[in-house]
Motif scaffolding. Structure first.
Motif, mmCIF file in Angstrom:
data_model
loop_
_atom_site.group_PDB
_atom_site.id
_atom_site.type_symbol
_atom_site.label_atom_id
_atom_site.label_comp_id
_atom_site.label_asym_id
_atom_site.label_seq_id
_atom_site.Cartn_x
_atom_site.Cartn_y
_atom_site.Cartn_z
ATOM 1 N N SER A 297 0.805 -1.352 -0.029
ATOM 2 C CA SER A 297 0.065 0.117 -0.034
ATOM 3 C C SER A 297 0.859 1.084 0.081
ATOM 4 O O SER A 297 0.369 2.275 -0.155
ATOM 5 N N PHE A 298 2.263 1.050 0.468
ATOM 6 C CA PHE A 298 3.097 2.342 0.359
ATOM 7 C C PHE A 298 3.492 2.322 -1.092
ATOM 8 O O PHE A 298 4.492 3.276 -1.297
ATOM 9 N N GLY A 299 3.062 1.288 -1.874
ATOM 10 C CA GLY A 299 3.818 1.752 -3.296
ATOM 11 C C GLY A 299 4.993 1.038 -3.752
ATOM 12 O O GLY A 299 5.765 1.158 -4.618
ATOM 13 N N LEU A 300 5.270 -0.310 -2.983
ATOM 14 C CA LEU A 300 6.461 -0.977 -2.990
ATOM 15 C C LEU A 300 6.010 -2.317 -3.870
ATOM 16 O O LEU A 300 4.978 -2.772 -3.751
ATOM 17 N N GLU A 301 7.032 -2.798 -4.654
ATOM 18 C CA GLU A 301 6.838 -4.378 -5.158
ATOM 19 C C GLU A 301 7.458 -5.166 -4.230
ATOM 20 O O GLU A 301 8.460 -5.133 -3.887
ATOM 21 N N VAL A 302 6.578 -6.157 -3.645
ATOM 22 C CA VAL A 302 6.774 -6.842 -2.437
ATOM 23 C C VAL A 302 7.011 -8.224 -3.009
ATOM 24 O O VAL A 302 6.417 -8.716 -3.483
ATOM 25 N N ARG A 303 8.201 -8.953 -2.462
ATOM 26 C CA ARG A 303 8.521 -10.271 -2.643
ATOM 27 C C ARG A 303 8.687 -10.711 -1.154
ATOM 28 O O ARG A 303 9.602 -10.241 -0.529
ATOM 29 N N MET A 304 7.986 -11.760 -0.970
ATOM 30 C CA MET A 304 7.861 -12.427 0.356
ATOM 31 C C MET A 304 8.591 -13.816 0.156
ATOM 32 O O MET A 304 7.997 -14.656 -0.805
ATOM 33 N N ILE A 305 9.716 -13.993 0.843
ATOM 34 C CA ILE A 305 10.469 -15.490 0.668
ATOM 35 C C ILE A 305 10.812 -15.822 1.898
ATOM 36 O O ILE A 305 10.869 -15.242 3.066
ATOM 37 N N ASP A 306 11.356 -17.162 1.975
ATOM 38 C CA ASP A 306 12.240 -18.040 2.863
ATOM 39 C C ASP A 306 13.583 -17.261 2.855
ATOM 40 O O ASP A 306 14.337 -17.374 1.978
ATOM 41 N N GLY A 307 13.952 -16.690 3.782
ATOM 42 C CA GLY A 307 15.270 -15.693 3.998
ATOM 43 C C GLY A 307 16.493 -16.573 3.988
ATOM 44 O O GLY A 307 17.261 -16.222 4.276
ATOM 45 N N HIS A 308 16.336 -17.855 4.287
ATOM 46 C CA HIS A 308 17.305 -18.810 4.427
ATOM 47 C C HIS A 308 17.237 -19.944 3.057
ATOM 48 O O HIS A 308 18.230 -20.723 2.900
ATOM 49 N N ASP A 309 16.625 -19.404 2.058
ATOM 50 C CA ASP A 309 16.420 -20.124 0.682
ATOM 51 C C ASP A 309 17.362 -19.516 -0.330
ATOM 52 O O ASP A 309 16.992 -18.319 -0.712
ATOM 53 N N PHE A 310 18.554 -20.029 -0.585
ATOM 54 C CA PHE A 310 19.239 -18.856 -1.408
ATOM 55 C C PHE A 310 18.829 -18.925 -2.916
ATOM 56 O O PHE A 310 18.842 -17.782 -3.289
ATOM 57 N N GLU A 311 18.104 -20.066 -3.299
ATOM 58 C CA GLU A 311 17.600 -19.776 -4.605
ATOM 59 C C GLU A 311 16.640 -18.611 -4.795
ATOM 60 O O GLU A 311 16.621 -17.733 -5.658
ATOM 61 N N ALA A 312 15.698 -18.612 -3.556
ATOM 62 C CA ALA A 312 14.764 -17.674 -3.497
ATOM 63 C C ALA A 312 15.328 -16.159 -3.326
ATOM 64 O O ALA A 312 14.768 -15.399 -3.872
ATOM 65 N N LEU A 313 16.465 -16.123 -2.490
ATOM 66 C CA LEU A 313 17.094 -14.931 -2.484
ATOM 67 C C LEU A 313 17.497 -14.600 -3.441
ATOM 68 O O LEU A 313 17.414 -13.173 -3.878
ATOM 69 N N LEU A 314 18.246 -15.241 -4.246
ATOM 70 C CA LEU A 314 18.791 -14.847 -5.632
ATOM 71 C C LEU A 314 17.773 -14.161 -6.505
ATOM 72 O O LEU A 314 18.008 -13.228 -7.348
ATOM 73 N N LYS A 315 16.751 -14.945 -6.452
ATOM 74 C CA LYS A 315 15.661 -14.407 -7.563
ATOM 75 C C LYS A 315 15.027 -13.055 -6.875
ATOM 76 O O LYS A 315 14.729 -12.128 -7.589
ATOM 77 N N ALA A 316 14.750 -12.961 -5.556
ATOM 78 C CA ALA A 316 14.285 -11.796 -5.184
ATOM 79 C C ALA A 316 15.112 -10.582 -5.183
ATOM 80 O O ALA A 316 14.507 -9.533 -5.240
ATOM 81 N N LEU A 317 16.230 -10.838 -5.166
ATOM 82 C CA LEU A 317 17.268 -9.664 -5.243
ATOM 83 C C LEU A 317 17.547 -9.162 -6.654
ATOM 84 O O LEU A 317 18.182 -7.957 -6.851
ATOM 85 N N THR B 57 8.688 -3.679 -11.978
ATOM 86 C CA THR B 57 7.359 -2.675 -12.013
ATOM 87 C C THR B 57 7.777 -1.493 -12.393
ATOM 88 O O THR B 57 7.048 -0.495 -12.313
ATOM 89 N N GLY B 58 9.209 -0.913 -12.142
ATOM 90 C CA GLY B 58 9.388 0.369 -12.072
ATOM 91 C C GLY B 58 9.251 1.062 -10.537
ATOM 92 O O GLY B 58 9.708 2.218 -10.218
ATOM 93 N N LYS B 59 8.689 0.097 -9.575
ATOM 94 C CA LYS B 59 8.769 0.458 -8.267
ATOM 95 C C LYS B 59 9.970 0.191 -7.375
ATOM 96 O O LYS B 59 10.655 -0.742 -7.621
ATOM 97 N N PRO B 60 10.288 0.722 -6.232
ATOM 98 C CA PRO B 60 11.189 0.138 -5.318
ATOM 99 C C PRO B 60 10.806 -1.148 -4.829
ATOM 100 O O PRO B 60 9.669 -1.691 -4.590
ATOM 101 N N VAL B 61 11.791 -1.962 -4.564
ATOM 102 C CA VAL B 61 11.327 -3.438 -4.133
ATOM 103 C C VAL B 61 11.400 -3.500 -2.620
ATOM 104 O O VAL B 61 12.590 -2.985 -2.052
ATOM 105 N N ALA B 62 10.612 -4.309 -2.148
ATOM 106 C CA ALA B 62 10.679 -4.665 -0.721
ATOM 107 C C ALA B 62 10.687 -6.017 -0.617
ATOM 108 O O ALA B 62 9.840 -6.645 -1.070
ATOM 109 N N ILE B 63 11.750 -6.909 0.120
ATOM 110 C CA ILE B 63 11.814 -8.107 0.405
ATOM 111 C C ILE B 63 11.459 -8.440 1.650
ATOM 112 O O ILE B 63 12.256 -7.811 2.405
ATOM 113 N N ILE B 64 10.462 -9.266 2.049
ATOM 114 C CA ILE B 64 10.195 -9.492 3.276
ATOM 115 C C ILE B 64 11.046 -10.950 3.386
ATOM 116 O O ILE B 64 10.474 -12.046 2.743
#
Lengths: 328, 296
Positions: free
Chosen positions: B228-248, B253-260
């Motif tokens: 709702s603050f206008g970020l592109e949100v990516r929610m991942i398992d922060g210990h899953d390295f494949e997921a981290l590499l993709k999320a990073l 979308t042209g928006k700033p990215v937020a990774i949870i």
């Protein structure tokens, strides 16, 4: 209704025109920004009150308005400085120094990121708007931060010099940009040197050390004292930090008493800095002192009314000078 | 030990560079395995560094180290031999109390010598309990008080755009830190200015110093708030390295990215994981031995 602001100030029988320092500030900033693409302005919805409308018109991409969010504003300034920009972070003094104190401490002073903090309309320039909108605590708060220059220009020439110095040698700086109109008092050819006071009048009995808006009041007082046979030295404390220790030591040994005057709270500002040195330096004379400034929440008055209320006037400087000399 | 800025370590830089070269040629699975191996080495470094200091924030260090390792070994465009090159990606550790994780990572990449790590929090060490950019190469801004990193990151991201540079800014916040209002000021402006070159990572270990975040000042639904603050949100398992590499990867979308990054505080050490008391508890000699055994 606010009392009308006088359009002149009298020193030694001469009515001198007075000026809003924000005008010279913006002119100089625009002049330098044309030559140096590193210069950006960061504001908190304060384009108008910081007199940056013309800057925005000429450099729309380099005017970064973060809205009413002072913590973010100072942090953004630090990030810009990290990447080699020269950010002039402009906001009304109370909100810049008060709301974002921790950002000034950690992101600017401790990190030593060269952000130029410009406290617009400082002191009691906002008159009847009251203590929430006055910035009289800033000199105390900012003085506690090592590595932050504190500059209080007294007139148009000094605000131009301060902006030039900031661009020539960017470092963490806090600059007061006065709104309440003052006359030009800086002698022609006077040097603007980091950590140096400017001697605006020589004298041998008492030293009046004044800063910013109070330099003109101190000069007026010195003229009155001269008529009464008292020779007053007037020092313009352009830098509150670094402090001109030698000028203070010289005042304490070359004259018999010291009066300080600032449009700021007496708890920790210029007067406190001078008194600390006079009391502790092995080289200083232990001369009697008076410290003129604010000492309580301001009542509802115009800026000039508040000057009267707190004794930030030539008449009170004269009285205090005679009082301290009586103790010398 | 000195207060001067630490010097780079060419041998470690060469090792780090060799890792990056090999990483560049590897497939996603291989990359994840390489990062896992590297992160566990850093876990060992964190434990021994905190043991020698007798102080530190071990729980958060262990929750964030997988994210940090992925950044330094798989993502960031940086040069430890020239850490102030203006064309670098910026990495800001807003949760500055996890300095041990940062120092271990920086030393492993050669920003300074690993021989400095035992000085962590010792008298006059450059390695203060919270990082100082004037003493430690690779530190972008002095953090410690919470809610400071993201505003500075917004500034570096704006500067990159003004200067026409392609580099990116990454900032890691703790989840408890999202209770600081300054972060929401910064999120608003990141979105308003369309800073697609900014990635804000929340180390969502769900514990803060005194209790669970949701029992203190609840953050959920954090993804919806960030969206709702206008970020592109990516929610991942922060210990899953494949997921981290993709999320990073950059914004789509042209928006700033937020990774949870959903993480476990104390991740990797069974008796530390997800326990509030290990926010800044120091392991005993026996516990250090057990922890290192678990990692071997």
């Amino acid at each position: 209704m606010s009392a009308p602001t006088p359009n002149s100030y009298n020193i030694a029988g001469e009515d001198l025109p007075v000026f809003d320092n924000r005008v010279a500030f913006a002119e100089k900033l625009i002049e330098l920004a044309r030559k140096d693409s590193r210069i950006v302005a960061v504001v908190n919805d304060s384009v108008g009150s910081s007199n940056l409308g013309a800057f925005r018109e000429e450099f729309p991409d380099r005017l970064i308005n973060v809205g009413i969010a002072e913590q973010n504003m100072v942090g953004v300034g630090a990030g810009l400085a990290n990447a080699g920009m020269i950010p002039f972070v402009c906001a009304a003094g109370p909100f810049l120094s008060g709301r974002a104190t921790e950002q000034v401490k950690a992101d600017v002073a401790y990190s030593q990121l060269p952000v130029i903090l410009c406290a617009m309309s400082p002191g009691m320039a906002y008159g009847e708007l009251g203590p929430t909108h006055h910035s009289v605590e800033d000199l105390s708060w900012m003085r506690a931060l090592p590595g932050l220059d504190i500059i209080v220009p007294a007139d148009e020439q000094q605000i131009r010099d301060a902006v030039e110095a900031a661009v020539a040698n960017p470092r963490p700086m806090y600059i007061r940009v006065g709104r309440h109109k003052v006359p030009n008092t800086t002698p022609a050819g006077a040097k603007f040197e980091r950590g140096k006071f400017v001697t605006v009048r020589e004298g041998s009995d008492v030293s009046i050390i004044a800063t910013g808006s109070m330099v003109s009041r101190a000069l007026s007082a010195a003229a009155t004292l001269a008529e009464q046979g008292v020779s007053a030295r007037v020092l313009n404390a352009t830098f509150i930090a670094p402090l001109d220790q030698q000028a203070i030591i010289d005042a304490s040994t070359g004259t018999r008493a010291i009066v300080t005057v600032e449009e700021a709270n007496v708890s920790g500002g210029l007067g406190a800095a001078v008194a600390s040195l006079v009391a502790t330096s092995p080289e200083a004379g232990r001369v009697p002192m008076a410290i003129i400034g604010t000492n309580d929440w301001s009542p509802t008055l115009s800026t000039d009314g508040l000057y009267e209320h707190f004794g930030l006037t030539a008449a009170n400087i004269v009285a205090k000078a005679k009082e301290v000399l009586s103790r010398a | 030990m000195s207060q001067a800025k630490l010097a780079a370590n060419p041998a470690a830089i060469a090792t780090w560079q060799a890792f990056r070269d090999q990483f560049a040629k590897a497939n996603l699975q291989e990359r994840a395995a390489m990062l896992k191996n590297r992160a566990d080495l850093s876990r060992r470094g964190i434990i021994t560094t905190i043991e020698s200091a007798g102080q530190g924030h071990i729980g958060g260090d262990l929750s964030v180290i997988d994210v940090m390792t992925t950044l330094f070994y798989g993502v960031l465009n940086i040069n430890p031999a020239n850490p102030t090159d203006n064309n670098r990606d910026r990495f800001i550790l807003s949760k500055g109390h996890c300095s041990a994780a940062l120092y271990v990572t920086l030393a492993s990449a050669g920003f300074f010598s690993e021989s400095e790590l035992p000085t962590f929090m010792q008298p006059y060490s450059a390695l203060n309990g919270h990082p100082n950019r004037n003493k430690v190469p690779g530190v972008e801004t002095n953090t410690g008080p919470l809610g400071h990193g993201l505003p500075v990151a917004v500034g570096t991201a704006i500067a990159a755009r003004l200067q026409g540079r392609a580099d990116r800014t990454f900032v890691i916040m703790g989840d408890g830190e999202m209770q600081e209002g300054s972060n929401w000021e910064a999120l608003m402006s990141a979105s308003h200015f369309g800073l697609s070159n900014l990635t804000a990572i929340v180390d969502r270990n769900r514990l803060q110093q005194g209790a669970r975040t949701e029992d203190t000042n609840g953050l959920d639904p954090l993804d919806e708030k960030l969206e709702s603050f206008g970020l592109e949100v990516r929610m991942i398992d922060g210990h899953d390295f494949e997921a981290l590499l993709k999320a990073l990867e950059p914004s789509t979308t042209g928006k700033p990215v937020a990774i949870i990054a959903n993480t476990l505080k104390g991740k990797g050490i069974s008796f530390i994981e997800d326990r509030v008391e290990w926010h800044h508890k120091v392991p005993s000699t026996d516990q250090v031995r057990l922890a290192l055994e678990e990692l071997s």
